[in-house]
Design a protein around this motif. Structure first.
Motif, mmCIF file in Angstrom:
data_model
loop_
_atom_site.group_PDB
_atom_site.id
_atom_site.type_symbol
_atom_site.label_atom_id
_atom_site.label_comp_id
_atom_site.label_asym_id
_atom_site.label_seq_id
_atom_site.Cartn_x
_atom_site.Cartn_y
_atom_site.Cartn_z
ATOM 1 N N ASP A 267 58.654 34.905 10.782
ATOM 2 C CA ASP A 267 58.973 33.601 10.202
ATOM 3 C C ASP A 267 57.741 32.713 10.333
ATOM 4 O O ASP A 267 57.443 32.196 11.403
ATOM 5 C CB ASP A 267 60.172 32.978 10.919
ATOM 6 C CG ASP A 267 60.601 31.660 10.311
ATOM 7 O OD1 ASP A 267 60.092 31.297 9.227
ATOM 8 O OD2 ASP A 267 61.440 30.974 10.930
ATOM 9 N N LEU A 268 57.023 32.537 9.244
ATOM 10 C CA LEU A 268 55.766 31.796 9.273
ATOM 11 C C LEU A 268 55.929 30.307 9.051
ATOM 12 O O LEU A 268 55.115 29.514 9.529
ATOM 13 C CB LEU A 268 54.805 32.360 8.218
ATOM 14 C CG LEU A 268 54.440 33.835 8.390
ATOM 15 C CD1 LEU A 268 53.587 34.295 7.218
ATOM 16 C CD2 LEU A 268 53.723 34.057 9.701
ATOM 17 N N ASP A 269 56.969 29.895 8.326
ATOM 18 C CA ASP A 269 57.124 28.476 8.011
ATOM 19 C C ASP A 269 58.248 27.793 8.784
ATOM 20 O O ASP A 269 58.536 26.623 8.565
ATOM 21 C CB ASP A 269 57.316 28.268 6.511
ATOM 22 C CG ASP A 269 58.506 29.035 5.958
ATOM 23 O OD1 ASP A 269 59.226 29.679 6.740
ATOM 24 O OD2 ASP A 269 58.711 28.983 4.733
ATOM 25 N N GLY A 270 58.898 28.517 9.695
ATOM 26 C CA GLY A 270 59.915 27.913 10.555
ATOM 27 C C GLY A 270 61.251 27.650 9.894
ATOM 28 O O GLY A 270 62.067 26.906 10.431
ATOM 29 N N ASP A 271 61.528 28.280 8.740
ATOM 30 C CA ASP A 271 62.807 28.040 8.063
ATOM 31 C C ASP A 271 63.902 29.007 8.498
ATOM 32 O O ASP A 271 65.010 28.962 7.991
ATOM 33 C CB ASP A 271 62.625 28.093 6.544
ATOM 34 C CG ASP A 271 62.292 29.489 6.017
ATOM 35 O OD1 ASP A 271 62.023 30.400 6.835
ATOM 36 O OD2 ASP A 271 62.296 29.660 4.790
ATOM 37 N N TRP B 270 45.734 32.314 10.596
ATOM 38 C CA TRP B 270 46.330 31.444 9.591
ATOM 39 C C TRP B 270 47.678 30.974 10.111
ATOM 40 O O TRP B 270 48.473 31.778 10.614
ATOM 41 C CB TRP B 270 46.549 32.195 8.278
ATOM 42 C CG TRP B 270 45.303 32.572 7.564
ATOM 43 C CD1 TRP B 270 44.588 31.799 6.682
ATOM 44 C CD2 TRP B 270 44.617 33.820 7.625
ATOM 45 N NE1 TRP B 270 43.513 32.512 6.209
ATOM 46 C CE2 TRP B 270 43.508 33.756 6.776
ATOM 47 C CE3 TRP B 270 44.840 35.005 8.337
ATOM 48 C CZ2 TRP B 270 42.625 34.804 6.599
ATOM 49 C CZ3 TRP B 270 43.958 36.062 8.172
ATOM 50 C CH2 TRP B 270 42.872 35.954 7.309
ATOM 51 N N GLN B 271 47.927 29.676 9.972
ATOM 52 C CA GLN B 271 49.190 29.118 10.436
ATOM 53 C C GLN B 271 49.671 28.068 9.436
ATOM 54 O O GLN B 271 48.870 27.344 8.843
ATOM 55 C CB GLN B 271 48.990 28.485 11.816
ATOM 56 C CG GLN B 271 50.232 28.433 12.632
ATOM 57 C CD GLN B 271 49.899 28.238 14.112
ATOM 58 O OE1 GLN B 271 48.785 27.908 14.484
ATOM 59 N NE2 GLN B 271 50.876 28.442 14.957
ATOM 60 N N TRP B 272 50.990 27.992 9.272
ATOM 61 C CA TRP B 272 51.612 27.051 8.343
ATOM 62 C C TRP B 272 51.598 25.660 8.972
ATOM 63 O O TRP B 272 52.191 25.432 10.024
ATOM 64 C CB TRP B 272 53.038 27.496 8.056
ATOM 65 C CG TRP B 272 53.777 26.652 7.066
ATOM 66 C CD1 TRP B 272 54.707 25.705 7.351
ATOM 67 C CD2 TRP B 272 53.662 26.684 5.644
ATOM 68 N NE1 TRP B 272 55.181 25.150 6.195
ATOM 69 C CE2 TRP B 272 54.555 25.738 5.126
ATOM 70 C CE3 TRP B 272 52.890 27.422 4.766
ATOM 71 C CZ2 TRP B 272 54.695 25.497 3.767
ATOM 72 C CZ3 TRP B 272 53.035 27.188 3.411
ATOM 73 C CH2 TRP B 272 53.931 26.242 2.928
ATOM 74 N N LYS B 273 50.898 24.721 8.333
ATOM 75 C CA LYS B 273 50.845 23.338 8.810
ATOM 76 C C LYS B 273 50.836 22.402 7.614
ATOM 77 O O LYS B 273 50.062 22.604 6.676
ATOM 78 C CB LYS B 273 49.585 23.086 9.652
ATOM 79 C CG LYS B 273 49.593 23.800 10.978
ATOM 80 C CD LYS B 273 48.359 23.450 11.780
ATOM 81 C CE LYS B 273 48.381 24.227 13.090
ATOM 82 N NZ LYS B 273 47.179 23.993 13.871
ATOM 83 N N ASN B 274 51.666 21.386 7.648
ATOM 84 C CA ASN B 274 51.716 20.361 6.607
ATOM 85 C C ASN B 274 51.858 20.943 5.202
ATOM 86 O O ASN B 274 51.207 20.504 4.269
ATOM 87 C CB ASN B 274 50.481 19.460 6.684
ATOM 88 C CG ASN B 274 50.363 18.773 8.018
ATOM 89 O OD1 ASN B 274 51.363 18.367 8.610
ATOM 90 N ND2 ASN B 274 49.139 18.661 8.522
ATOM 91 N N GLY B 275 52.685 21.979 5.061
ATOM 92 C CA GLY B 275 52.993 22.532 3.755
ATOM 93 C C GLY B 275 51.975 23.508 3.191
ATOM 94 O O GLY B 275 52.022 23.822 2.011
ATOM 95 N N ALA B 276 51.043 23.993 4.031
ATOM 96 C CA ALA B 276 50.051 24.957 3.559
ATOM 97 C C ALA B 276 49.600 25.835 4.728
ATOM 98 O O ALA B 276 49.773 25.472 5.891
ATOM 99 C CB ALA B 276 48.844 24.241 2.956
#
Length: 191
Positions: A85-89, A173-179
């Motif tokens: 789960d990369l974007d925390g959803d 690479w990490q998901w931050k602020n929508g990217a």
């Protein structure tokens, strides 16, 4: 001794016809009960018919995905893949390392994030983390704690043969602020 007011009942003495009737009745009850079974028990709770999910809970497959890589007459192949789960959803994504199936040399890799299309089970590419045009190949690769980690092998100049990368770089690479944002993990170095 007092006499019974009711005359002797006919069924107090068993006859073969009574046994046949009883056996037939028991067989009928057993046959009927085998047809009328309850639903099988499961450990999961039944889904709420009014609740609709927008994403399946399983990670998307790489099968049938159109990767944005140009391979000419050869096909693109998935070299490595990992899920998380990369974007925390709460829904897992798949990250794939893809290159052209070249017969010689070391083809460059692309790193792509795949998720399910909204309201569908069809997987699609939603982000390119490493474009194959950079010429890098991926040696170590993992998804950990919501981040994609990779060791990238590259070339210091165009004079270095494409078989023998001479630089090493670590990427995260990490998901931050929508990217997806790229950074170097601690201890990253170039050789």
């Amino acid at each position: 001794m007092q006499q019974s007011a009711v005359p002797e009942l006919a069924h107090t003495h068993t006859r073969p016809i009574h046994w046949v009737a009883t056996a037939t009745a028991v067989a009928g009850v057993m046959a009927l009960s085998s047809l009328l079974q309850p639903n099988p028990a499961t450990a999961a709770q039944a889904a709420d018919p009014h609740h609709k999910t927008t994403h399946p809970a399983t990670a998307p497959s790489t099968t049938g995905v159109d990767f944005p890589i140009t391979c000419g007459p050869v096909k693109a192949v998935v070299q490595k893949k990992a899920t998380g789960d990369l974007d925390g959803d709460g829904n897992p994504e798949t990250v794939a390392v893809v290159h052209c199936d070249a017969p010689m040399g070391t083809p460059p890799d692309g790193v792509y994030v795949i998720t399910h299309a909204t309201g569908s089970d069809k997987p699609r590419v939603v982000a390119t983390l490493l474009d194959p045009k950079t010429g890098d190949t991926v040696s170590d690769f993992a998804v950990r704690d919501g981040a994609v980690l990779a060791t990238l092998l590259g070339y210091s100049t165009n004079d270095v043969p494409r078989c023998c990368p001479d630089t090493t770089d670590s990427a995260k690479w990490q998901w931050k602020n929508g990217a997806f944002m790229r950074s170097k993990p601690a201890g990253a170095h170039t050789v």
